[in-house]
Structures are given as structure tokens and as C-alpha cells.
Design an enzyme around this catalytic site. Structure first.
Site, short mmCIF file in Angstrom:
data_model
loop_
_atom_site.label_atom_id
_atom_site.label_comp_id
_atom_site.label_asym_id
_atom_site.label_seq_id
_atom_site.Cartn_x
_atom_site.Cartn_y
_atom_site.Cartn_z
N TYR A 1 -4.32 5.15 9.52
CA TYR A 1 -4.25 5.88 11.18
C TYR A 1 -5.49 6.54 11.55
O TYR A 1 -5.75 6.37 13.01
CB TYR A 1 -3.05 7.51 10.57
CG TYR A 1 -2.67 8.30 11.80
CD1 TYR A 1 -2.96 7.52 13.07
CD2 TYR A 1 -2.15 9.49 11.64
CE1 TYR A 1 -2.36 7.97 14.20
CE2 TYR A 1 -1.11 9.56 12.48
CZ TYR A 1 -1.74 9.60 14.16
OH TYR A 1 -0.77 10.36 14.85
N ASP B 1 0.52 -1.13 -0.16
CA ASP B 1 0.07 0.35 -0.23
C ASP B 1 0.79 0.70 -0.36
O ASP B 1 0.60 2.44 -0.81
CB ASP B 1 -0.90 -0.28 1.03
CG ASP B 1 -1.92 -1.12 0.61
OD1 ASP B 1 -2.09 -1.58 0.16
OD2 ASP B 1 -2.58 -0.93 2.16
N THR C 1 -9.18 3.10 7.13
CA THR C 1 -8.97 1.75 7.40
C THR C 1 -7.65 2.24 7.74
O THR C 1 -6.55 0.87 7.74
CB THR C 1 -8.69 1.02 6.81
OG1 THR C 1 -8.70 0.85 5.47
CG2 THR C 1 -10.32 0.33 6.56
N LEU D 1 -8.25 4.84 11.71
CA LEU D 1 -8.42 4.04 12.21
C LEU D 1 -7.44 3.25 13.56
O LEU D 1 -8.50 3.07 14.26
CB LEU D 1 -8.87 2.49 11.21
CG LEU D 1 -9.10 1.28 11.81
CD1 LEU D 1 -10.46 1.39 12.10
CD2 LEU D 1 -9.14 -0.26 11.14
N ASP E 1 -2.90 14.92 20.28
CA ASP E 1 -1.71 15.05 20.19
C ASP E 1 -1.77 15.41 18.14
O ASP E 1 -0.53 15.73 18.05
CB ASP E 1 -1.36 13.49 19.69
CG ASP E 1 -0.84 13.15 21.37
OD1 ASP E 1 -0.61 14.08 21.83
OD2 ASP E 1 -0.40 12.19 21.32
#
Length: 282
Positions: free
Chosen positions: A183, A66, A181, A185, A170
Site C-alpha cells: 500500500y 502473497d 512494495t 508504494l 485519507d
């Protein structure tokens, strides 16, 4: 099809062999073949290197996982060139075919669209600005995050120009459905079908009671202003883009450009999701 550009993972042992296989196929079919110089050099395939942008190709072949797909999309800079992902890693969300199907997939692509051939899976992307100037596009997400470890950053989120709230966190993630699906997630955001068009505003480790993701319509706009003495960083699809100071504003809107992935047969997104999470049939 008259030209193919290959973007390859630099550290996958099978990437070189597959690039050579693709080059051989292209030569046999009178198709121009090239690789970005950094990829060709990393795989010791200097003869395939070219400064020609991959946006001039009829097809981009992504050899990796990916992350390589994301880099392929980034190198296209919004150009509507189809991307075919060959999976050289673990089960991926974006790649389409396994290495042993490489040449067969090229044959099917050349045969044209239609039943048994291929379709385009068009994925929404984000146009991202800093103080009104376009700085890039994101397929997964744009993140405004703290620059210093151990400290939160104060961020004002505006929706359609109206203040929503200040976040002490943060960071803030603005994700696409494809990025739901990624970061987002891991920050407890929802999973959204990539066929949907939406923007997800997800806080990262917020120091406040409101810690939920907002799912916004693509007609809406998101602006994130850095507020206070602590600086922040802007990251697009994992790539650092800019350092942000007090008063700097990051804007996110759905892009007119899409990422265009070659798909064979039916869309298997939900089956991939099921496999990733080890979900049983019953």
C-alpha cells in the site's frame, strides 16, 4: 520435521490438488498433516481439518499468493514457525516455489539448512496497539484511514512521544520494509529492501504541502492520534481491526517476533522487483 500445517487459498483451483499432494507426502514420510477447519471445508477436504493451531507445526505450507502468506503469518500470532510459500497466483513478493516443486521443496526442507538446502528469511513485523493495548501484528502495514468516503480525517503523528505534525489526509500508513512494495508504494512511498529494519510513515492523499514518507529507525516509536469529529478505522495487512474515535491513539513499534520464510538458494527479492516493474537490463 514431524508436523506440517497447510494454509490454502479458498478459491484457487489448484489449491486442493496441492493440499492432497502434500498430505500424501506427509503420510509417506510419517509426518503429521492438518489444515485449519475453514481452509479444509472450503476445499472439501474435511478429513484434514483440525482445531489445532498452526503455531504447533514444524512447518507451515502456504498455498496461494502473497495474501495467503499474510494470512499464514497472522494465524501464527508471532510464533517462530517457518513458512514455505507455494505460488498459485501471479508473480509474488513473498512466495518461494512454483507448484511443480512442492514435494521437492519438502524434501529439501527435511534435509536441513546449509548449501543447497534452505535458509530463513526473517522479516520485521510491527506490534500495533490501540490506547496502549496490543491489538495485533502487521507484516506489511498498519493503516489509520478515514471511515467516511468523501472526507479526510485529521491525525496527529507523534514520533518518540513528541508531536510531529497534524495530517489532513485519507489516512496514514505505517509500513515495514516488506510492506514498502504494498500500500505504501501506491501512496508514492519508497521501496526499501526487506533486509533493512525501518518504519515508513506514508500519508495517503494528504491535503497539505508535506506529502513525503518519513523513514524512521526501528528504535523510534510512532503514535497516531485521531483528532476531531471524524472517526477513523484501523486496518492491519488489509484486515479491519478497530473503529477509532476522537482521542484514540494507535501505537506502532517493531515487534520482537519476525515472519520467517523458507528460502532456497540466493535471495531473489530484487529480481522479483525487477520483473514486477518490467525493468530492462540496460
Amino acid at each position: 520435521m514431524t508436523s506440517v500445517a497447510v494454509v490454502a487459498h479458498h478459491e484457487r483451483s489448484t489449491a486442493r490438488a496441492l493440499a492432497e499432494r502434500a498430505a500424501t507426502w506427509c503420510t509417506e514420510h510419517d509426518v503429521t498433516f492438518w489444515m485449519p477447519a475453514e481452509d479444509a471445508d472450503a476445499l472439501d477436504l474435511g478429513a484434514c481439518a483440525s482445531s489445532r493451531p498452526i503455531s504447533e507445526a514444524d512447518l507451515v505450507l502456504s498455498l496461494g499468493g502473497d495474501g495467503t502468506m499474510l494470512r499464514s503469518v497472522r494465524l501464527l500470532e508471532g510464533a517462530p514457525v517457518p513458512v514455505l510459500g507455494v505460488n498459485l497466483g501471479s508473480l509474488g513478493y513473498l512466495t518461494q516455489v512454483e507448484p511443480d516443486r512442492l514435494t521437492d521443496s519438502l524434501e529439501r526442507f527435511v534435509s536441513g539448512s546449509g548449501p543447497g538446502a534452505w535458509t530463513l528469511d526473517r522479516r520485521m513485523m510491527l506490534d500495533v496497539t490501540v490506547n496502549g493495548e496490543l491489538v495485533g501484528r502487521a507484516l506489511n502495514e498498519a493503516v489509520v484511514e478515514k471511515a467516511e468516503s468523501g472526507h479526510t480525517v485529521r491525525l496527529l503523528a507523534r514520533i518518540d512521544g513528541e508531536p510531529f505534525t497534524y495530517y489532513a489526509a485519507d489516512g496514514l500508513i505505517v509500513a515495514t520494509p516488506t510492506g514498502s512494495t504494498a500500500y505504501s508504494l501506491s501512496a508514492r512511498g519508497p521501496v526499501v529492501s526487506p533486509r533493512h529494519r525501518a518504519m515508513l510513515l506514508t500519508p495517503v492523499s494528504p491535503h497539505m504541502l508535506f506529502d513525503r514518507t518519513l523513514v524512521l529507525d526501528p528504535s523510534e516509536t510512532i503514535a497516531i492520534e485521531v483528532s476531531g469529529h471524524r472517526n477513523a478505522d484501523l486496518v492491519l495487512d488489509g484486515l479491519p481491526i478497530a473503529s477509532l474515535d476522537d482521542g484514540d491513539v494507535v501505537g506502532c513499534t517493531p515487534s520482537e517476533s519476525t515472519a520467517n520464510f523458507v528460502r532456497f538458494g540466493n535471495e531473489h527479492y530484487h529480481q522479483i522487483l525487477k520483473a514486477k516493474f518490467g525493468l530492462a537490463d540496460r
